[in-house]
Design an enzyme around this catalytic site. Structure first.
Site, PDB file in Angstrom:
ATOM      1  N   ASN A 132       0.833  -1.196   0.000  1.00  0.00           N
ATOM      2  CA  ASN A 132       0.000   0.000   0.000  1.00  0.00           C
ATOM      3  C   ASN A 132       0.869   1.248   0.000  1.00  0.00           C
ATOM      4  O   ASN A 132       1.964   1.262   0.548  1.00  0.00           O
ATOM      5  CB  ASN A 132      -0.946  -0.002   1.212  1.00  0.00           C
ATOM      6  CG  ASN A 132      -0.358   0.707   2.423  1.00  0.00           C
ATOM      7  OD1 ASN A 132      -0.421   1.937   2.524  1.00  0.00           O
ATOM      8  ND2 ASN A 132       0.236  -0.065   3.333  1.00  0.00           N
ATOM      9  N   PHE A 136      -1.655   8.338   4.284  1.00  0.00           N
ATOM     10  CA  PHE A 136      -2.391   8.980   5.380  1.00  0.00           C
ATOM     11  C   PHE A 136      -3.661   9.667   4.889  1.00  0.00           C
ATOM     12  O   PHE A 136      -3.980  10.798   5.282  1.00  0.00           O
ATOM     13  CB  PHE A 136      -1.521  10.006   6.115  1.00  0.00           C
ATOM     14  CG  PHE A 136      -0.427   9.418   6.975  1.00  0.00           C
ATOM     15  CD1 PHE A 136      -0.304   8.052   7.164  1.00  0.00           C
ATOM     16  CD2 PHE A 136       0.486  10.253   7.608  1.00  0.00           C
ATOM     17  CE1 PHE A 136       0.702   7.518   7.962  1.00  0.00           C
ATOM     18  CE2 PHE A 136       1.499   9.732   8.417  1.00  0.00           C
ATOM     19  CZ  PHE A 136       1.603   8.355   8.593  1.00  0.00           C
ATOM     20  N   SER A 199       5.653   5.108   8.570  1.00  0.00           N
ATOM     21  CA  SER A 199       5.043   4.790   7.283  1.00  0.00           C
ATOM     22  C   SER A 199       5.989   5.207   6.165  1.00  0.00           C
ATOM     23  O   SER A 199       6.548   6.303   6.192  1.00  0.00           O
ATOM     24  CB  SER A 199       3.716   5.530   7.122  1.00  0.00           C
ATOM     25  OG  SER A 199       3.254   5.429   5.786  1.00  0.00           O
ATOM     26  N   ASN A 201       5.025   5.914   3.208  1.00  0.00           N
ATOM     27  CA  ASN A 201       4.205   6.511   2.157  1.00  0.00           C
ATOM     28  C   ASN A 201       4.001   8.015   2.261  1.00  0.00           C
ATOM     29  O   ASN A 201       3.272   8.604   1.474  1.00  0.00           O
ATOM     30  CB  ASN A 201       2.845   5.807   2.117  1.00  0.00           C
ATOM     31  CG  ASN A 201       2.993   4.322   1.880  1.00  0.00           C
ATOM     32  OD1 ASN A 201       3.785   3.908   1.042  1.00  0.00           O
ATOM     33  ND2 ASN A 201       2.258   3.518   2.638  1.00  0.00           N
ATOM     34  N   THR A 202       4.614   8.640   3.265  1.00  0.00           N
ATOM     35  CA  THR A 202       4.649  10.100   3.364  1.00  0.00           C
ATOM     36  C   THR A 202       6.105  10.518   3.216  1.00  0.00           C
ATOM     37  O   THR A 202       6.940  10.117   4.030  1.00  0.00           O
ATOM     38  CB  THR A 202       4.092  10.587   4.717  1.00  0.00           C
ATOM     39  OG1 THR A 202       2.708  10.227   4.811  1.00  0.00           O
ATOM     40  CG2 THR A 202       4.229  12.090   4.852  1.00  0.00           C
ATOM     41  N   LYS A 237       5.347   3.686  17.062  1.00  0.00           N
ATOM     42  CA  LYS A 237       5.330   2.632  16.049  1.00  0.00           C
ATOM     43  C   LYS A 237       6.562   2.758  15.170  1.00  0.00           C
ATOM     44  O   LYS A 237       6.845   3.834  14.639  1.00  0.00           O
ATOM     45  CB  LYS A 237       4.065   2.721  15.195  1.00  0.00           C
ATOM     46  CG  LYS A 237       3.904   1.552  14.218  1.00  0.00           C
ATOM     47  CD  LYS A 237       2.525   1.545  13.593  1.00  0.00           C
ATOM     48  CE  LYS A 237       2.304   0.282  12.773  1.00  0.00           C
ATOM     49  NZ  LYS A 237       0.917   0.190  12.260  1.00  0.00           N
ATOM     50  N   ASN A 266       5.728  -1.645  11.529  1.00  0.00           N
ATOM     51  CA  ASN A 266       4.970  -1.131  10.392  1.00  0.00           C
ATOM     52  C   ASN A 266       5.308  -1.969   9.160  1.00  0.00           C
ATOM     53  O   ASN A 266       5.930  -3.012   9.262  1.00  0.00           O
ATOM     54  CB  ASN A 266       5.341   0.349  10.167  1.00  0.00           C
ATOM     55  CG  ASN A 266       4.186   1.157   9.598  1.00  0.00           C
ATOM     56  OD1 ASN A 266       3.458   0.695   8.728  1.00  0.00           O
ATOM     57  ND2 ASN A 266       4.022   2.375  10.085  1.00  0.00           N
TER      58      ASN A 266
END
Length: 362
Positions: A132, A136, A199, A201-202, A237, A266
């Site tokens: 994925n 966010f 994450s 993805n940012t 996390k 994560n």
């Protein structure tokens, strides 16, 4: 002639047999669309009290052996749902009916944001995995807080964690402000907090995992927390891709800023050892990998953190948990609680009950 009698477990037993067929059908459609479609159907079903009770009786597994107290909270069972599944706290009623001991909402950011362009969620069925790059996507902290405020008026006992992050447009040097905003807005409505700096993805977010950046964020949060009449547990996390030196920094920091717990781990940016053809992986592109391929590394990180903290800081284990055996592996490595996410997609609504039964019988 053999006669079969109906029992309360009948729907549960049917789900075990039928879900692989349902999954095969659902997997014919885009993952993100199917996610909302499936949960909306479940929400419609649970809006009818008798149906919700039937679902709860079928998929919940209540046994006092499973109850445990972690960072001052009493969990009915140690199996939770990780952040990213119910980003906006829309499906808590339904997830409670499926027997989860706790649910982590989010990641929530101060301002609403759409996330990355679609498609951004991909199945790797051969690996029992997902990739994925959601980014966010959420309604923003005020909308989520308002939804939780309405829910709090009910009599639900479900423990809810608030996973908080920064907006994409916020520079890293100001990240602490975003985490502080989310903390204050959600404080009255969640039972614990998880600071998400892991994450992939940012852009630039994982740079916040360095010790100085974390120290700044947690110093602000703990100062605010200690001014409250009843402080809430604050957890961190982390990614599975950290080096041993970085993990050592996390262990040191945990004591320095009085962390209440850690969530490990994560998703990973690694693509090693996948059965999915390399061309397909290349076509999918960037994103965090979750599911079975993360299991071993996640367990390794949990074991290292548990040893390094001498078991003094509770760990929520996440990564590749599909079965009771997977959950027991994490607990034996030092985890106090476990979270599923990708396993829920592949195993279906019986996953919590199956894990709980295994843990009781183990």
């Amino acid at each position: 002639m053999v006669r079969f009698r109906w029992s309360p477990n009948a729907p549960y037993l049917r789900s075990i047999m039928i879900y692989p067929l349902i999954r095969q059908l659902l997997f014919c459609f885009p993952p993100e669309d199917v996610h909302y479609f499936s949960m909306d159907i479940l929400r419609s079903a649970c809006s009818l009290a008798p149906v919700k009770k039937l679902i709860s009786n079928s998929f919940s597994y209540n046994n006092p052996v499973l109850q445990k107290e972690v960072f001052g909270l009493r969990f009915t069972n140690p199996v939770g749902l990780g952040a990213g599944f119910d980003k906006n706290a829309v499906y808590l009623n339904e997830l409670e009916a499926l027997g989860f001991g706790f649910v982590e909402i989010g990641t929530v950011t101060p301002l609403p944001q759409p996330g990355n362009d679609k498609p951004r969620l991909f199945r790797l069925s051969a690996d029992k995995a997902l990739i994925n790059r959601m980014g966010f996507n959420n309604n923003g902290v005020k909308a989520v807080a308002a939804r939780l405020a309405v829910r709090k008026k009910g009599n639900s006992q479900l423990i809810v964690g608030g996973n908080i992050g920064k907006n994409k447009i916020t520079p890293n040097e100001d990240a602490w402000k975003d985490y502080s905003i989310c903390f204050e807005e959600l404080f009255d409505y969640v039972d614990y907090f998880v600071v998400n700096v892991s994450s992939p993805n940012t852009p630039g977010l994982r740079a916040l995992q360095d010790k100085d950046s974390l120290k700044q964020i947690f110093s602000v949060l703990q100062n605010s927390n200690q001014r409250k009449s009843k402080p809430k547990p604050i957890l961190l996390k982390i990614a599975p891709d950290l080096t041993q030196e970085q993990l050592d920094d996390i262990i040191s920091l945990s004591f320095e800023v009085n962390l209440d717990g850690l969530v490990a781990t994560n998703t990973t940016i690694s693509r090693e050892g996948l059965a999915t053809p390399e061309q397909s992986i290349t076509t999918i592109g960037a994103g965090g990998l979750s599911g079975k391929p993360v299991r071993a590394r996640s367990t390794e990180v949990v074991r290292y953190l548990s040893g390094g903290t001498e078991g003094k800081i509770p760990i929520i284990a996440s990564g590749g948990i599909f079965t009771g055996t997977d959950a027991a592996e994490k607990i034996n490595a030092g985890a106090s609680l476990v979270q599923v996410w990708t396993g829920f997609i592949y195993e279906g609504p019986s996953i919590v009950k199956n894990i709980c039964k295994h843990l009781v019988q183990a």
